[in-house]
Design an enzyme around this catalytic site. Sequence first.
Site, PDB file in Angstrom:
ATOM      1  N   ARG A 239      48.611  38.971  39.713  1.00  0.00           N
ATOM      2  CA  ARG A 239      48.977  40.380  39.725  1.00  0.00           C
ATOM      3  C   ARG A 239      49.707  40.714  38.415  1.00  0.00           C
ATOM      4  O   ARG A 239      50.358  39.862  37.824  1.00  0.00           O
ATOM      5  CB  ARG A 239      49.876  40.694  40.908  1.00  0.00           C
ATOM      6  CG  ARG A 239      49.272  40.351  42.274  1.00  0.00           C
ATOM      7  CD  ARG A 239      50.307  40.488  43.362  1.00  0.00           C
ATOM      8  NE  ARG A 239      49.760  40.202  44.692  1.00  0.00           N
ATOM      9  CZ  ARG A 239      49.722  38.993  45.244  1.00  0.00           C
ATOM     10  NH1 ARG A 239      50.220  37.949  44.577  1.00  0.00           N
ATOM     11  NH2 ARG A 239      49.224  38.822  46.455  1.00  0.00           N
TER      12      ARG A 239
ATOM     13  N   LYS B  41      54.796  38.759  44.152  1.00  0.00           N
ATOM     14  CA  LYS B  41      54.676  38.946  45.595  1.00  0.00           C
ATOM     15  C   LYS B  41      53.659  37.950  46.121  1.00  0.00           C
ATOM     16  O   LYS B  41      52.973  37.287  45.351  1.00  0.00           O
ATOM     17  CB  LYS B  41      54.256  40.376  45.921  1.00  0.00           C
ATOM     18  CG  LYS B  41      52.934  40.800  45.318  1.00  0.00           C
ATOM     19  CD  LYS B  41      52.600  42.241  45.646  1.00  0.00           C
ATOM     20  CE  LYS B  41      52.294  42.447  47.112  1.00  0.00           C
ATOM     21  NZ  LYS B  41      51.787  43.812  47.388  1.00  0.00           N
TER      22      LYS B  41
ATOM     23  N   HIS C 240      44.898  45.925  38.243  1.00  0.00           N
ATOM     24  CA  HIS C 240      44.395  45.217  39.426  1.00  0.00           C
ATOM     25  C   HIS C 240      42.876  45.071  39.400  1.00  0.00           C
ATOM     26  O   HIS C 240      42.330  44.211  40.104  1.00  0.00           O
ATOM     27  CB  HIS C 240      44.829  45.961  40.694  1.00  0.00           C
ATOM     28  CG  HIS C 240      45.357  45.059  41.759  1.00  0.00           C
ATOM     29  ND1 HIS C 240      46.470  44.260  41.597  1.00  0.00           N
ATOM     30  CD2 HIS C 240      44.908  44.801  43.021  1.00  0.00           C
ATOM     31  CE1 HIS C 240      46.700  43.582  42.706  1.00  0.00           C
ATOM     32  NE2 HIS C 240      45.755  43.877  43.572  1.00  0.00           N
TER      33      HIS C 240
ATOM     34  N   ARG D 223      42.050  41.606  38.488  1.00  0.00           N
ATOM     35  CA  ARG D 223      42.252  40.698  39.626  1.00  0.00           C
ATOM     36  C   ARG D 223      41.079  40.809  40.604  1.00  0.00           C
ATOM     37  O   ARG D 223      40.556  39.801  41.079  1.00  0.00           O
ATOM     38  CB  ARG D 223      43.565  41.044  40.320  1.00  0.00           C
ATOM     39  CG  ARG D 223      43.877  40.257  41.594  1.00  0.00           C
ATOM     40  CD  ARG D 223      45.271  40.651  42.060  1.00  0.00           C
ATOM     41  NE  ARG D 223      45.600  40.190  43.397  1.00  0.00           N
ATOM     42  CZ  ARG D 223      46.121  38.993  43.685  1.00  0.00           C
ATOM     43  NH1 ARG D 223      46.329  38.122  42.724  1.00  0.00           N
ATOM     44  NH2 ARG D 223      46.424  38.657  44.927  1.00  0.00           N
TER      45      ARG D 223
ATOM     46  N   HIS E  52      47.501  34.968  48.441  1.00  0.00           N
ATOM     47  CA  HIS E  52      47.489  35.698  49.705  1.00  0.00           C
ATOM     48  C   HIS E  52      48.092  34.837  50.811  1.00  0.00           C
ATOM     49  O   HIS E  52      47.707  33.674  50.969  1.00  0.00           O
ATOM     50  CB  HIS E  52      46.047  36.066  50.100  1.00  0.00           C
ATOM     51  CG  HIS E  52      45.472  37.176  49.312  1.00  0.00           C
ATOM     52  ND1 HIS E  52      44.113  37.378  49.172  1.00  0.00           N
ATOM     53  CD2 HIS E  52      46.069  38.180  48.598  1.00  0.00           C
ATOM     54  CE1 HIS E  52      43.898  38.436  48.413  1.00  0.00           C
ATOM     55  NE2 HIS E  52      45.062  38.937  48.056  1.00  0.00           N
TER      56      HIS E  52
ATOM     57  N   TYR F 190      36.982  40.574  49.515  1.00  0.00           N
ATOM     58  CA  TYR F 190      36.156  40.265  48.348  1.00  0.00           C
ATOM     59  C   TYR F 190      34.758  39.800  48.735  1.00  0.00           C
ATOM     60  O   TYR F 190      33.960  39.468  47.859  1.00  0.00           O
ATOM     61  CB  TYR F 190      36.851  39.226  47.472  1.00  0.00           C
ATOM     62  CG  TYR F 190      38.140  39.761  46.913  1.00  0.00           C
ATOM     63  CD1 TYR F 190      38.129  40.725  45.916  1.00  0.00           C
ATOM     64  CD2 TYR F 190      39.366  39.344  47.411  1.00  0.00           C
ATOM     65  CE1 TYR F 190      39.301  41.250  45.415  1.00  0.00           C
ATOM     66  CE2 TYR F 190      40.546  39.861  46.914  1.00  0.00           C
ATOM     67  CZ  TYR F 190      40.508  40.814  45.921  1.00  0.00           C
ATOM     68  OH  TYR F 190      41.664  41.343  45.437  1.00  0.00           O
TER      69      TYR F 190
END
Length: 261
Positions: free
Chosen positions: A75, A120, A196, A199, A226, A235
Site C-alpha cells: 500500500r 495496515k 492503489h 497494488r 490481508h 482479485y
Amino acid sequence: MTKLKYFPPGTAAGGEHGAHRRVLTDALKPHRTLRQTAQELEWIDDPGARRRLETLDLTARDRFLIDLLYYTGIRVGEALSLFSGDIHFGGGSPELGCRTVDPHFHVVMGHTTENGARSKGAERTLHVTPLLVERYVDYVLERSAVLGRDDHSKHVFVNLYDRENDYLGRAMTYSNAYDLVKRVGNKIGIPLTRPHMLRHTFATRLVRGIDCDRQDLDVVQYLLGHRNIESTRIYTHGLEPAAKAALAALVPRAIELSPTE
C-alpha cells in the site's frame, strides 16, 4: 440466520412510518470487498501501458517508489511509512536482528511517522528482485548527492525536488505520491486515479497468471498483508468468463449403444 431490524421513517426500507424487517445476521452478510465490481477494482489491464510503466524514464526516487508499489503490491501508506532500518537489501544480520539472508524489506506496524502515513493489515517480510535493489541503490546515491549532511530523516522516501527547499529532506506525503502516480499515468497514456491501482495490478496479475505463473490465493494474501483471505478473492475478477468458457468446452461424451439382438 436472520434477525429483526428496525428501519426508521424516511429511510428506503422504513418508508413513511418506519418498519421492522428481517435481515441477514452480520455473520452471514458478504464482505464489502466481495460486492465490489470489476469496474471498481481499477488496474492496468493494457499490456502496452504496463510495458511503458516498466520502462518509463523517471528520477531515481520516483522510479524506486513506482517500482516498489508495482512489483511488491504494498500500500502507498506502507511505502511512505517505511524507515531506512526496514530495508535489508543486503540481507539480514545479527546486528540487524534479522535472519533473512536474501534481499528483503519489512512492513512494520506502528511506526511514528513524520507524514502521518501508516501501515495496515499484517506485518510481513517481502523479498525483492535484483532490479529493485538496483533502483534503491540509484535512489540512495541521488539522495546523498542532493541532501548530503542535511539528510536527517529516518523515512525511506523524502522530498528531493522541492524548488523552494521548504520541505527538502522531509518525508514524502500522500499528496506527493498521488501527484506522482497521476503524472506517470499521463505519460503512459492510461489514467491512474490513485496509487492503489498499482497494488490492484500486482495482485490481479498474480491471481490470473498474467505475464507470470498463476499464484495460489493464500500466497497472494500474504504478499498483500490481508488478514482475511476473503479480501484477496476480489482479485479473481475476470476469471468468471474464463470459467464459463472452460465448462462450455467440456462437450458431453457421445455414448454408442450396441443394438440389442
